[in-house]
Design an enzyme around this catalytic site. Structure first.
Site, short mmCIF file in Angstrom:
data_model
loop_
_atom_site.label_atom_id
_atom_site.label_comp_id
_atom_site.label_asym_id
_atom_site.label_seq_id
_atom_site.Cartn_x
_atom_site.Cartn_y
_atom_site.Cartn_z
N ASN A 179 0.85 -1.19 0.00
CA ASN A 179 0.00 0.00 0.00
C ASN A 179 0.88 1.24 0.00
O ASN A 179 2.10 1.14 -0.04
CB ASN A 179 -0.99 -0.02 1.17
CG ASN A 179 -0.27 -0.13 2.50
OD1 ASN A 179 0.65 0.62 2.77
ND2 ASN A 179 -0.70 -1.06 3.32
N ALA B 91 0.85 2.31 11.41
CA ALA B 91 1.16 1.53 10.20
C ALA B 91 -0.10 1.20 9.43
O ALA B 91 -1.17 1.01 10.02
CB ALA B 91 1.87 0.23 10.61
N ASP C 16 -4.33 -5.88 5.12
CA ASP C 16 -5.49 -6.60 5.64
C ASP C 16 -5.51 -8.05 5.16
O ASP C 16 -6.10 -8.92 5.79
CB ASP C 16 -6.79 -5.90 5.20
CG ASP C 16 -6.94 -4.57 5.92
OD1 ASP C 16 -6.70 -4.53 7.13
OD2 ASP C 16 -7.29 -3.56 5.26
N LYS D 118 9.33 -17.75 -8.98
CA LYS D 118 8.55 -16.68 -9.63
C LYS D 118 7.40 -17.29 -10.44
O LYS D 118 7.63 -18.20 -11.25
CB LYS D 118 9.47 -15.87 -10.54
CG LYS D 118 8.77 -14.72 -11.22
CD LYS D 118 9.68 -13.96 -12.15
CE LYS D 118 8.89 -12.94 -12.93
NZ LYS D 118 9.66 -12.34 -14.00
N LYS E 192 -14.79 2.37 14.09
CA LYS E 192 -13.57 1.56 14.24
C LYS E 192 -13.05 1.62 15.67
O LYS E 192 -12.62 0.62 16.24
CB LYS E 192 -12.50 2.08 13.28
CG LYS E 192 -11.95 1.03 12.35
CD LYS E 192 -11.07 1.63 11.28
CE LYS E 192 -11.52 1.18 9.92
NZ LYS E 192 -10.72 1.69 8.84
O1 PMT Z 1 2.83 6.51 6.32
P1 PMT Z 1 2.34 7.83 5.76
O2 PMT Z 1 2.65 7.97 4.29
O3 PMT Z 1 2.82 8.99 6.58
O4 PMT Z 1 0.74 7.82 5.83
C1 PMT Z 1 0.13 7.83 7.08
C2 PMT Z 1 -1.10 6.90 7.13
C3 PMT Z 1 -2.16 7.42 6.17
C4 PMT Z 1 -0.70 5.48 6.74
C5 PMT Z 1 -1.57 6.90 8.62
O5 PMT Z 1 -1.93 8.23 8.97
C6 PMT Z 1 -2.76 5.98 8.82
O6 PMT Z 1 -3.90 6.28 8.56
N1 PMT Z 1 -2.45 4.73 9.29
C7 PMT Z 1 -3.42 3.65 9.49
C8 PMT Z 1 -3.72 2.99 8.18
C9 PMT Z 1 -4.70 1.84 8.33
O7 PMT Z 1 -4.29 0.70 8.23
O8 PMT Z 1 -5.91 2.20 8.65
P2 PMT Z 1 -7.15 1.15 8.84
O9 PMT Z 1 -8.32 2.02 8.96
O10 PMT Z 1 -7.13 0.12 7.75
O11 PMT Z 1 -6.84 0.40 10.20
C10 PMT Z 1 -7.29 0.88 11.46
C11 PMT Z 1 -6.27 0.59 12.53
O12 PMT Z 1 -6.12 -0.81 12.65
C12 PMT Z 1 -4.90 1.15 12.25
O13 PMT Z 1 -4.37 1.66 13.44
C13 PMT Z 1 -4.11 -0.05 11.77
O14 PMT Z 1 -2.73 0.07 12.10
C14 PMT Z 1 -4.77 -1.18 12.52
N2 PMT Z 1 -4.74 -2.47 11.82
C15 PMT Z 1 -5.26 -2.60 10.58
C16 PMT Z 1 -5.27 -3.82 9.97
C17 PMT Z 1 -4.72 -4.94 10.64
N3 PMT Z 1 -4.71 -6.14 10.09
N4 PMT Z 1 -4.23 -4.80 11.88
C18 PMT Z 1 -4.23 -3.58 12.47
O15 PMT Z 1 -3.77 -3.45 13.60
#
Ligand code: PMT
Length: 409
Positions: free
Chosen positions: A209, A274, A278, A288, A335
């Protein structure tokens, strides 16, 4: 947010003067008000206009004031400064300061100030090692001045040796240490995740991503500056990780899960900035995968790290991010509750000027108690400070945001 602390950046005549523009910018990123003073020789390497444009502040230059101007700029300019940084500092300015010589505007300004002084020398190795320069440096140290570097390396004259101005990030971090801007996270263990995913498909390809790691690194650096013991868990990064922060690479969700879980019990705070993948490939090919007309890739769901940590926690504060494109605030709020976080930072990743890859972000911060903060668009560093302000408040029990979470102590 930190208040604007005034710092004077004194620039003297060395080829390293071009790096002072970067120092000024980095200090401003730290919410400092930067006021640049230059010698006549410094102006041969870089223009006052550069600093005026960068800092938005008047630049103190050599020469006497014109009629009608402030008649005593060497006094008024440095008034209220919390620190003076001389970078680059030539043998000449070191000699003047050590011996009380005030024969131009910059040296007079230095002499008129009682602010702490940090000196970042830059000169040829032989000059730096000249007994008179070393004696002057010793004198200044005894008078309380701090020295940053110099580093050893290839010098502008083509020689290699001691005398290269210290790296910009080291100068900035030493300035911040010296300013001691509120070490309110001293002794706290903070785990920060940053960056994107690299879920392998075969030895060549991966699912990823657009996260660069900037947001997470900004938080990790701000937490370290505020005294926290920080561990950065880095996914796929587009920027270098800070040298002074313990970093563990974990580009896949399973690696990140393992790393976070190992350190979570011992942490006070987890911030998940991070963009965790997903999904991952159901099976990773050992060779490959050959070209074919079409290809149905089977994916399986990765564990939700933050949800799992929230289920495991006792004392820890858990802060997540939400990367949204529609109904950002509403989706973020859902969330927060679904994953049982203490606080969520919602950003709209459909915008080009913020979110992924940008130095800026515009976020909505929502706490469990329903409090919502909407700072304007600002640098990721500044947003990091706001998030940490809230975390620091929660750690000291200043906010009532944590009461709704079951199983807490
Ligand atoms: O890295 P940059 O270029 O500076 O950009 C910053 C950012 C946009 C990546 C950052 O600000 C941000 O939004 N990070 C979270 C991205 C994300 O995965 O969002 P989400 O809405 O999909 O997930 C929600 C939360 O669950 C997040 O805290 C994520 O880390 C966590 N998560 C998600 C999926 C997963 N399998 N496990 C998790 O813990």
């Amino acid at each position: 947010m930190m208040s604007k602390t005034k710092i004077v950046l004194a620039v003297t005549g060395s080829v390293a003067a071009y790096k002072s523009a970067e120092i000024a910018r980095r200090l401003m990123d730290e919410s400092l008000s930067v006021h640049v003073a230059m010698t006549a020789n410094a102006e041969k390497f870089i223009t006052p206009l550069t600093f005026a444009a960068l800092t938005g502040n008047h630049v103190l230059r050599h020469g006497y004031p014109a009629p009608g101007d402030d008649p005593m700029p060497h006094i008024t300019f440095q008034r209220g400064a919390s620190l003076i940084l001389i970078a680059p500092a030539t043998a000449n300015i070191i000699g003047k300061l050590a011996n009380g010589i005030a024969d131009d505007m910059l040296s007079s300004m230095l002499m008129a100030s009682d602010a702490p002084v940090l000196v970042a020398p830059a000169m040829n190795a032989n000059m730096y090692n000249h007994p008179s320069v070393r004696k002057n440096i010793e004198t200044l140290k005894q008078l309380g001045a701090g020295f940053i570097g110099p580093a050893t390396g290839e010098l502008a004259c083509g020689e290699t040796g001691e005398g290269k101005m210290e790296r910009v990030e080291n100068i900035v971090s030493q300035v911040l240490d010296r300013l001691d801007l509120g070490r309110d996270l001293l002794g706290r263990k903070i785990l920060v995740t940053a960056g994107g995913a690299r879920e392998p498909i075969d030895p060549v390809r991966f699912i990823g991503n657009r996260s660069s790691g900037k947001m997470g690194v900004a938080i990790a650096q701000a937490a370290a500056r505020r005294g926290a013991d920080v561990t950065l868990v880095a996914g796929a990064m587009e920027i270098p990780v800070p040298e002074d922060i313990e970093t563990i690479y974990a580009p896949t969700a399973l690696e990140m899960m393992r790393t976070v879980q190992e350190r979570f019990t011992d942490s006070d705070v987890l911030v998940m900035a991070a963009a965790v993948g997903d999904y991952r490939a159901r099976s990773v090919a050992s060779g490959k995968i050959k070209e074919k007309e079409s290809w149905d890739l089977s994916l399986v769901r990765n564990p939700d790290i933050i949800a799992k940590m929230c289920a495991l926690r006792n004392k820890q504060i858990v802060v997540g991010f939400a990367a949204e494109t529609d109904n950002a605030e509403k989706s973020g709020r859902e969330k927060l509750l679904r994953k049982n976080m203490d606080m969520i930072v919602v950003n709209d990743v459909s915008r080009d000027d913020i979110g992924f890859g940008s130095d800026y972000n515009e976020v909505v911060i929502i706490t469990r108690s329903g409090e919502t903060i909407k700072p304007q668009k600002m640098s990721k560093r500044e947003i990091g400070e706001i998030i940490l302000d809230r975390i620091a408040g929660m750690l000291t029990g200043g906010y009532g945001d944590r009461g709704l979470v079951g199983g807490r102590t």
